[in-house]
Design an enzyme around this catalytic site. Structure first.
Site, PDB file in Angstrom:
ATOM      1  N   ILE A  58      49.540  66.101  -4.200  1.00  0.00           N
ATOM      2  CA  ILE A  58      49.134  67.173  -5.116  1.00  0.00           C
ATOM      3  C   ILE A  58      49.099  68.508  -4.374  1.00  0.00           C
ATOM      4  O   ILE A  58      48.510  68.615  -3.296  1.00  0.00           O
ATOM      5  CB  ILE A  58      47.711  66.907  -5.698  1.00  0.00           C
ATOM      6  CG1 ILE A  58      47.594  65.475  -6.242  1.00  0.00           C
ATOM      7  CG2 ILE A  58      47.378  67.944  -6.775  1.00  0.00           C
ATOM      8  CD1 ILE A  58      48.603  65.082  -7.274  1.00  0.00           C
TER       9      ILE A  58
ATOM     10  N   HIS B 184      47.202  71.270  -4.624  1.00  0.00           N
ATOM     11  CA  HIS B 184      45.968  71.709  -5.277  1.00  0.00           C
ATOM     12  C   HIS B 184      45.974  73.226  -5.452  1.00  0.00           C
ATOM     13  O   HIS B 184      46.485  73.955  -4.591  1.00  0.00           O
ATOM     14  CB  HIS B 184      44.760  71.316  -4.416  1.00  0.00           C
ATOM     15  CG  HIS B 184      44.616  69.831  -4.231  1.00  0.00           C
ATOM     16  ND1 HIS B 184      44.126  69.014  -5.213  1.00  0.00           N
ATOM     17  CD2 HIS B 184      44.916  69.024  -3.180  1.00  0.00           C
ATOM     18  CE1 HIS B 184      44.116  67.759  -4.774  1.00  0.00           C
ATOM     19  NE2 HIS B 184      44.595  67.741  -3.541  1.00  0.00           N
TER      20      HIS B 184
ATOM     21  N   VAL C 164      52.176  60.678  23.189  1.00  0.00           N
ATOM     22  CA  VAL C 164      51.593  61.477  24.273  1.00  0.00           C
ATOM     23  C   VAL C 164      50.368  60.732  24.804  1.00  0.00           C
ATOM     24  O   VAL C 164      49.407  60.489  24.075  1.00  0.00           O
ATOM     25  CB  VAL C 164      51.216  62.882  23.769  1.00  0.00           C
ATOM     26  CG1 VAL C 164      50.447  63.659  24.830  1.00  0.00           C
ATOM     27  CG2 VAL C 164      52.475  63.639  23.343  1.00  0.00           C
TER      28      VAL C 164
ATOM     29  N   LYS D 235      37.689  63.975  -4.115  1.00  0.00           N
ATOM     30  CA  LYS D 235      37.990  64.540  -5.433  1.00  0.00           C
ATOM     31  C   LYS D 235      38.009  63.484  -6.532  1.00  0.00           C
ATOM     32  O   LYS D 235      38.441  63.752  -7.648  1.00  0.00           O
ATOM     33  CB  LYS D 235      39.326  65.256  -5.373  1.00  0.00           C
ATOM     34  CG  LYS D 235      39.331  66.413  -4.404  1.00  0.00           C
ATOM     35  CD  LYS D 235      40.693  67.078  -4.348  1.00  0.00           C
ATOM     36  CE  LYS D 235      40.759  68.092  -3.232  1.00  0.00           C
ATOM     37  NZ  LYS D 235      40.813  67.479  -1.898  1.00  0.00           N
TER      38      LYS D 235
ATOM     39  N   SER E   2      42.724  66.544   3.153  1.00  0.00           N
ATOM     40  CA  SER E   2      43.080  67.229   1.912  1.00  0.00           C
ATOM     41  C   SER E   2      42.295  68.541   1.801  1.00  0.00           C
ATOM     42  O   SER E   2      41.109  68.548   2.136  1.00  0.00           O
ATOM     43  CB  SER E   2      42.759  66.333   0.725  1.00  0.00           C
ATOM     44  OG  SER E   2      43.328  66.870  -0.443  1.00  0.00           O
TER      45      SER E   2
ATOM     46  N   CYS F 186      68.150  49.471  -8.438  1.00  0.00           N
ATOM     47  CA  CYS F 186      66.990  49.982  -9.197  1.00  0.00           C
ATOM     48  C   CYS F 186      67.023  51.499  -9.281  1.00  0.00           C
ATOM     49  O   CYS F 186      66.769  52.083 -10.322  1.00  0.00           O
ATOM     50  CB  CYS F 186      65.679  49.577  -8.529  1.00  0.00           C
ATOM     51  SG  CYS F 186      65.477  47.819  -8.305  1.00  0.00           S
TER      52      CYS F 186
ATOM     53  N   CYS G  10      68.679  45.442  -2.039  1.00  0.00           N
ATOM     54  CA  CYS G  10      69.481  46.340  -1.193  1.00  0.00           C
ATOM     55  C   CYS G  10      69.168  46.270   0.301  1.00  0.00           C
ATOM     56  O   CYS G  10      69.944  46.773   1.108  1.00  0.00           O
ATOM     57  CB  CYS G  10      69.373  47.776  -1.692  1.00  0.00           C
ATOM     58  SG  CYS G  10      67.718  48.481  -1.553  1.00  0.00           S
TER      59      CYS G  10
HETATM   60  C1  LIG Z   1      44.578  59.250   0.657  1.00  0.00           C
HETATM   61  C2  LIG Z   1      44.979  60.675   0.914  1.00  0.00           C
HETATM   62  C3  LIG Z   1      45.224  61.540  -0.142  1.00  0.00           C
HETATM   63  C4  LIG Z   1      45.569  62.859   0.085  1.00  0.00           C
HETATM   64  N1  LIG Z   1      45.944  63.650  -0.940  1.00  0.00           N
HETATM   65  C5  LIG Z   1      46.326  64.922  -0.717  1.00  0.00           C
HETATM   66  C6  LIG Z   1      46.783  65.743  -1.766  1.00  0.00           C
HETATM   67  O1  LIG Z   1      46.938  65.295  -2.899  1.00  0.00           O
HETATM   68  N2  LIG Z   1      47.069  67.033  -1.499  1.00  0.00           N
HETATM   69  C7  LIG Z   1      46.923  67.563  -0.271  1.00  0.00           C
HETATM   70  O2  LIG Z   1      47.133  68.755  -0.099  1.00  0.00           O
HETATM   71  N3  LIG Z   1      46.567  66.795   0.787  1.00  0.00           N
HETATM   72  C8  LIG Z   1      46.281  65.487   0.576  1.00  0.00           C
HETATM   73  N4  LIG Z   1      45.937  64.684   1.613  1.00  0.00           N
HETATM   74  C9  LIG Z   1      45.887  65.266   2.956  1.00  0.00           C
HETATM   75  C10 LIG Z   1      47.274  65.338   3.591  1.00  0.00           C
HETATM   76  O3  LIG Z   1      47.919  64.103   3.493  1.00  0.00           O
HETATM   77  C11 LIG Z   1      47.086  65.722   5.042  1.00  0.00           C
HETATM   78  O4  LIG Z   1      46.352  66.920   5.088  1.00  0.00           O
HETATM   79  C12 LIG Z   1      48.387  65.948   5.793  1.00  0.00           C
HETATM   80  O5  LIG Z   1      49.311  64.922   5.571  1.00  0.00           O
HETATM   81  C13 LIG Z   1      48.063  66.042   7.280  1.00  0.00           C
HETATM   82  O6  LIG Z   1      49.253  66.173   7.989  1.00  0.00           O
HETATM   83  P1  LIG Z   1      49.238  66.156   9.576  1.00  0.00           P
HETATM   84  O7  LIG Z   1      50.611  66.475   9.995  1.00  0.00           O
HETATM   85  O8  LIG Z   1      48.141  67.031  10.058  1.00  0.00           O
HETATM   86  O9  LIG Z   1      48.828  64.673   9.969  1.00  0.00           O
HETATM   87  P2  LIG Z   1      49.750  63.366   9.990  1.00  0.00           P
HETATM   88  O10 LIG Z   1      50.642  63.324   8.819  1.00  0.00           O
HETATM   89  O11 LIG Z   1      48.831  62.220  10.180  1.00  0.00           O
HETATM   90  O12 LIG Z   1      50.657  63.566  11.250  1.00  0.00           O
HETATM   91  C14 LIG Z   1      50.196  63.430  12.559  1.00  0.00           C
HETATM   92  C15 LIG Z   1      51.334  62.881  13.392  1.00  0.00           C
HETATM   93  O13 LIG Z   1      50.955  62.852  14.748  1.00  0.00           O
HETATM   94  C16 LIG Z   1      51.488  61.685  15.332  1.00  0.00           C
HETATM   95  N5  LIG Z   1      50.722  61.395  16.543  1.00  0.00           N
HETATM   96  C17 LIG Z   1      49.427  61.006  16.624  1.00  0.00           C
HETATM   97  N6  LIG Z   1      49.054  60.853  17.906  1.00  0.00           N
HETATM   98  C18 LIG Z   1      50.136  61.153  18.661  1.00  0.00           C
HETATM   99  C19 LIG Z   1      50.383  61.165  20.059  1.00  0.00           C
HETATM  100  N7  LIG Z   1      49.435  60.835  20.950  1.00  0.00           N
HETATM  101  N8  LIG Z   1      51.629  61.493  20.499  1.00  0.00           N
HETATM  102  C20 LIG Z   1      52.602  61.821  19.610  1.00  0.00           C
HETATM  103  N9  LIG Z   1      52.418  61.821  18.277  1.00  0.00           N
HETATM  104  C21 LIG Z   1      51.199  61.505  17.807  1.00  0.00           C
HETATM  105  C22 LIG Z   1      51.335  60.651  14.245  1.00  0.00           C
HETATM  106  O14 LIG Z   1      52.173  59.540  14.436  1.00  0.00           O
HETATM  107  C23 LIG Z   1      51.691  61.453  13.012  1.00  0.00           C
HETATM  108  O15 LIG Z   1      53.067  61.389  12.711  1.00  0.00           O
HETATM  109  C24 LIG Z   1      45.633  63.345   1.413  1.00  0.00           C
HETATM  110  C25 LIG Z   1      45.437  62.459   2.478  1.00  0.00           C
HETATM  111  C26 LIG Z   1      45.167  61.130   2.230  1.00  0.00           C
HETATM  112  C27 LIG Z   1      45.090  60.185   3.374  1.00  0.00           C
END
Ligand SMILES: Cc1cc2nc3c(=O)[nH]c(=O)nc-3n(C[C@H](O)[C@H](O)[C@H](O)COP(=O)(O)OP(=O)(O)OC[C@H]3O[C@@H](n4cnc5c(N)ncnc54)[C@H](O)[C@@H]3O)c2cc1C
Length: 477
Positions: A48, A50, A173, A250, A338, A403, A443
């Site tokens: 979403i 938001h 890392v 939420k 989020s 599909c 597939c």
């Molecule tokens: C259930 C749920 C519902 C949500 N709904 C929404 C929504 O509707 N709208 C919205 O705006 N946000 C939503 N969010 C929040 C949103 O998903 C996150 O804010 C966003 O995906 C965070 O991205 P990120 O890149 O910070 O973290 P991540 O996507 O977790 O990426 C972090 C990356 O770092 C990598 N990593 C970790 N440690 C290391 C290391 N030591 N060395 C190398 N790589 C590493 C991981 O493998 C990962 O790929 C939701 C989250 C969840 C879980």
């Protein structure tokens, strides 16, 4: 190898930041522990965009959410990513909840959300006729939208790579050491150096921070479980339907997805294990009952999959986007729970501004290309366009996933273009082969064959999601 900037983590935060940095004359590397991008929270969430009425006024979350929501249509269009401004509703079922809706309205106004309306029962049902008759009113935010979260992440990283950013996968890392002029960043197999580091490691951002002694925040996982329905009931609701929020989040939503499916969820359960992505019978049952409060009678035989996402809940209650207090060439972009997806374009711009303030981003590259064309999709084309594409390249006429009607040409493109799909889940996330009703039952062998041929590896080395998840265990005849 020595880089100007290393980004740790290829979720939506790291990928959007990498794309922003690709606009400058700098060497940038992204280090990701998994076999693909978008493997953390960015893979499994509600998708979403938001509008920005939910976060506490004055927080970074509030500010970057409102800005990110406004930026998303342009970013999604530049990156060729499925996005739809479908609007959102926070539905109230009693007078007390109507008071909560009024509070959200006031909060949204303080946060700078321009278009926000409190609807009575009649207006609400004219927008969403399938809601429970118990609904009494709602907050309506027409600027909210839906986006495919992993497509956005993949496209942002692909665009960054097309513009010169390097991605190193399978690079967990394990140590980060400040050597004065640069950081030494090591995985078990390789060490790189970088003058500046961005910590965008999601759930593990606290562990990365601790590698240089920064212990001023911690991150806890909060589990969210979902059901995804097939597209036959994708239009039961048009808007994203929330319920009045609780302290845990939420509430359970019912929403169409950017790909036309229907999604219900998530639960909100604090857990200890940062890798515990299992779904639970109890969680799914509770979530289904909660969703039925908004839209009763959803046909559970339309569920095609259940999944879990883990939120990265920070100890400060806000996004933590700041220079390390002890190592100023390190920026933490942590606790991005989020609305981190909705905020991601604004988070990237915020980090860009920080680096500009530090004097790092001085020369823009004139040749930066912000556009990334989507993979041609014959299933969505008109007849003439489809025939001419297939005449030009017959691989687009050979259907692999029945599909979702995905062709060999699309799968080949997913394996060849940045960031190349390296496993069957990677193909699935890029072109939806295996996303449909049969969930890859038909597939998967064909996708495995294509990966083997394109990557030049034996079939038994093709994996589902990186080393240790090989699909074939050996020959049977
Ligand atoms: C259930 C749920 C519902 C949500 N709904 C929404 C929504 O509707 N709208 C919205 O705006 N946000 C939503 N969010 C929040 C949103 O998903 C996150 O804010 C966003 O995906 C965070 O991205 P990120 O890149 O910070 O973290 P991540 O996507 O977790 O990426 C972090 C990356 O770092 C990598 N990593 C970790 N440690 C290391 C290391 N030591 N060395 C190398 N790589 C590493 C991981 O493998 C990962 O790929 C939701 C989250 C969840 C879980």
């Amino acid at each position: 190898m020595r880089y100007d900037i290393a980004v740790i983590g290829a979720g939506v935060t790291g990928s959007m930041i990498a794309r922003e940095l690709a606009k400058y004359n700098l060497s940038v590397v992204v280090l990701e522990k998994e076999n693909d991008v978008a493997m953390g929270s960015s893979k499994a969430n509600s998708g979403i965009v938001h509008a920005g009425y939910d976060a506490r006024p004055g927080t970074l979350k509030a500010r970057l959410n409102v800005a990110g929501c406004a930026m998303m249509p342009k970013v999604a269009s530049e990156l060729g990513v499925p996005y739809r401004q479908n609007g959102s509703l926070v539905v109230a079922f009693c007078d007390e909840e109507m008071a909560a809706v009024q509070e959200l309205y006031a909060r949204g106004r303080l946060n700078g959300v321009e278009h926000l309306y409190v609807l009575g029962r009649e207006q609400l049902f004219s927008l969403e006729p399938h809601l429970s008759p118990a609904a009494v009113g709602a907050l309506y935010a027409p600027d909210a939208g839906i986006v495919c979260p992993y497509s956005l992440t993949i496209a942002a990283m692909g665009n960054a790579m097309d513009n010169g950013v390097e991605l190193k996968r399978n690079f967990p890392v394990m140590s980060l050491a400040d050597r004065g002029a640069s950081f030494e960043i090591s995985s078990p197999g390789e060490t790189v150096e970088a003058a500046f580091v961005i910590n965008a490691a999601g759930l593990y951002a606290d562990r990365v921070a601790a590698m240089v002694g920064d212990g001023f925040f911690t991150i806890r996982p909060r589990r969210g479980e979902y059901y995804l329905f097939d597209r036959s009931i994708g239009n039961v609701v048009r808007q994203t339907v929330f319920q009045a929020p609780t302290a845990m989040g939420k509430g359970v939503l019912v929403t169409p997805t950017a790909h036309g499916n229907l999604l219900i969820g998530p639960t909100a359960e604090d857990i200890d294990d940062k890798e515990d992505k299992k779904t639970t019978a109890a969680g799914l049952e509770k979530m289904t009952l909660a969703a039925a409060k908004s839209v009763p009678g959803l046909p559970l035989n339309g569920v095609i999959t259940a999944f879990t996402g883990l939120r990265a809940v920070g100890s400060t209650g806000d996004f933590i986007i700041t220079q390390s207090p002890t190592h100023p060439r390190l920026i933490h972009a942590a606790a991005i729970e989020s609305p981190g997806l909705a905020s991601s374009p604004a988070i990237a711009a915020y980090v860009e501004a920080m680096l500009q303030g530090m004097g790092v981003l001085t020369h823009k590259r004139r040749e930066f290309n912000p556009y990334r064309a989507p993979i041609p999709c014959p299933g969505k084309m008109g007849e003439d366009e489809r025939y001419s594409l297939i005449a030009h390249d017959p691989a687009y006429g050979r259907i692999v996933c029945r599909c979702e009607e995905i062709s060999e040409g699309e799968i080949r493109d997913a394996i060849r273009r940045n960031p190349p799909a390296a496993d069957t889940d990677g193909v699935k996330r890029r072109v939806r082969a295996g996303m449909g009703r049969c969930q890859g039952g038909f597939c998967l062998p064909l996708v495995t064959e294509l990966l083997s041929a394109e990557l030049g590896i034996p079939m038994d080395q093709v994996t589902k999601r990186g080393p240790g998840s090989e699909i074939l265990s050996g020959p049977v005849k």
